[in-house]
Design an enzyme around this catalytic site. Sequence first.
Site, PDB file in Angstrom:
ATOM      1  N   ASP A 197       0.846  -1.035  -0.129  1.00 58.34           N
ATOM      2  CA  ASP A 197      -0.085  -0.057  -0.021  1.00 58.34           C
ATOM      3  C   ASP A 197       0.917   1.052   0.011  1.00 58.34           C
ATOM      4  O   ASP A 197       1.487   1.514   1.049  1.00 58.34           O
ATOM      5  CB  ASP A 197      -0.972   0.029   1.284  1.00 58.34           C
ATOM      6  CG  ASP A 197      -1.881   1.270   1.024  1.00 58.34           C
ATOM      7  OD1 ASP A 197      -1.430   2.350   0.685  1.00 58.34           O
ATOM      8  OD2 ASP A 197      -3.046   1.041   1.738  1.00 58.34           O
ATOM      9  N   HIS A 198       1.170   1.815  -1.222  1.00 59.83           N
ATOM     10  CA  HIS A 198       2.148   2.887  -1.337  1.00 59.83           C
ATOM     11  C   HIS A 198       1.895   4.109  -0.445  1.00 59.83           C
ATOM     12  O   HIS A 198       2.885   4.812  -0.205  1.00 59.83           O
ATOM     13  CB  HIS A 198       2.401   3.292  -2.815  1.00 59.83           C
ATOM     14  CG  HIS A 198       1.468   3.923  -3.366  1.00 59.83           C
ATOM     15  ND1 HIS A 198       0.417   3.152  -3.965  1.00 59.83           N
ATOM     16  CD2 HIS A 198       0.937   4.807  -3.291  1.00 59.83           C
ATOM     17  CE1 HIS A 198      -0.537   3.880  -4.542  1.00 59.83           C
ATOM     18  NE2 HIS A 198      -0.354   5.250  -4.400  1.00 59.83           N
ATOM     19  N   HIS A 260      -6.119   2.616   1.453  1.00 60.44           N
ATOM     20  CA  HIS A 260      -5.433   3.692   1.844  1.00 60.44           C
ATOM     21  C   HIS A 260      -6.086   4.577   2.982  1.00 60.44           C
ATOM     22  O   HIS A 260      -5.352   4.887   4.063  1.00 60.44           O
ATOM     23  CB  HIS A 260      -5.207   4.540   0.629  1.00 60.44           C
ATOM     24  CG  HIS A 260      -4.795   4.062  -0.562  1.00 60.44           C
ATOM     25  ND1 HIS A 260      -3.707   3.265  -0.594  1.00 60.44           N
ATOM     26  CD2 HIS A 260      -5.130   4.329  -1.951  1.00 60.44           C
ATOM     27  CE1 HIS A 260      -3.284   2.995  -2.014  1.00 60.44           C
ATOM     28  NE2 HIS A 260      -4.114   3.200  -2.594  1.00 60.44           N
TER      29      HIS A 260
END
Length: 519
Positions: A197-198, A260
């Site tokens: 999950d950047h 996110h």
Amino acid sequence: MSATTLERPQTDSVRLERTPDPCVMVIFGASGDLTKRKLLPAVYMLFKEHLVPPNFSIVGFSRSPMSDDEFRSHMRDGVEEFGGPVDTATWQKFAAGLRYISAHPHHPEEYAKLTGVLSELDRERGTGGNRVYYLAVPPSSFLPIVRNLQAAGLAQPEQAWARVIIEKPFGHDLESAQALNCELSKVFREEQIYRIDHYLGKETVQNLLVFRFANGIFEPIWNRRYVDHVQITAAETLGVENRASYYEEAGALRDMVQNHMLQLLTMTAMEPPVAFDAETVRAEKVKVLRAIRPLCSEDTPHCAVRGQYGPGQIGGEKVVGYRQEPGVDPNSNTETFAAVKLHIENWRWAGVPFYLRAGKRLARHATEIAVQFRQPPLRLFEGTHAIPPNLIVVRIQPDEGIALRFSAKRPGPATRVRDVNMDFRYSTSFGMASANAYERLLLDCMLGDPSLFASSRFVELGWSLLTPMLEAWKNHPAPDFPNYAAGTWGPAAADKLMDYGQSWRSPSQSDDDAATPME
Ligand SMILES: NC(=O)c1ccc[n+]([C@@H]2O[C@H](COP(=O)([O-])OP(=O)(O)OC[C@H]3O[C@@H](n4cnc5c(N)ncnc54)[C@H](OP(=O)(O)O)[C@@H]3O)[C@@H](O)[C@H]2O)c1
């Protein structure tokens, strides 16, 4: 050290710089957009900064026909376009470790080629049998690839490590996420699986924990006694771009909120962990999700609002509505905006609503967490202008930083009050740009540190929370889509989610409001 000596846990409080073991990263989907735009620029930077060993190697694996040299040149273009200038001497050393296999990743017989290239790299470049498998492919390819890795004996190497990185979406509802986790666990142990999950790779997101737990002044007021509500916004000015086929199936709730935004929520709300190791931090985040009041489909109209953009203006330019975008169904029921109200029912947060909002083609590009404090008694100042409550805003992007809003006396003989900001900006305080999130996350995976990756439990709890809303929205197509004009802050109905006296913020104009894709 004798058995009676107390050992000091060295990495509990700080994460020290380390260099990973030599390894090969195998990228499935190496001809794709993610590889070129994000992965190669990130690993090239790690190589350039000597954060990976000099013999670090990459094998690209996808169907498109390419020679090793064509792959190298394609990747160099990607690094130059999306990373920055390439230094030829460094590139030559880096490119010596790049290989390409043109093969169908669903065909088990093709994995003999991979085994051959990996053995060659171990022999010639001393990569030690260690592997990172990056699945930069559509989700329908995840399981065929991991099963083929297992069948080829590449999933559990002896005397070496193997880790697999998978990209969202991790399923499309609770059932499919559970099935995916179950199948993955037949091939890899949980500690080998890195769900990227950047958002978690961003400095500002990691700084949330430092801000909260390394300062004495914020944590005592970070609770229901002082906080009125929390707003988490992820607003994009961009539309669906070239990802219509993915987005039509996903929508804003799946694309942004389930992953996110729930990560941001848990980092805002979690209790202090006793250590910064992966197990402890991830357990604290899971506790927050477990404390959220479960919702059922019937609750959806009261706790969630969806929207879809129609034609409008962004930055003075006319833009089409979602249904007119190429690749989008002209009668699409997909939401491009989602707002959700959640309650965390624990001792710290009971009674404090958490509002989450994500959308495309909104008025401004901004991701932020705004913690609004309760209003003090203001009778003293009756007769002056309305005094806004204190606010802490953590800006995740762009213009990364933290602002504290408080009231101050206007200069002059009268007691006039105005709100002012104390503002910390990463760019001015540290004088350097934050590292790309993928750099940090790829490095962590090579180091075997999954702290900043989503656990299977987190993913499943996230889905169990949102699946009732997804079902309600699927069963009751929106009668009013499109219901907001591009370039606005979303549908008017989102205001009704708010409790009495609360309203959505309009994140302020930033100095760096470039129309970059939501990251
Ligand atoms: N791009 C982004 O910014 C982004 C952001 C978040 C998440 N993701 C996720 O990251 C993954 C990769 O994204 P991407 O944008 O790079 O995807 P992509 O360009 O659509 O696909 C990547 C590569 O996968 C291969 N591929 C496509 N369909 C396949 C199939 N049916 N069977 C086997 N191989 C197939 C293709 O290579 P060949 O045709 O050469 O085999 C393609 O170049 C996806 O899961 C995506 O959802 C991407």
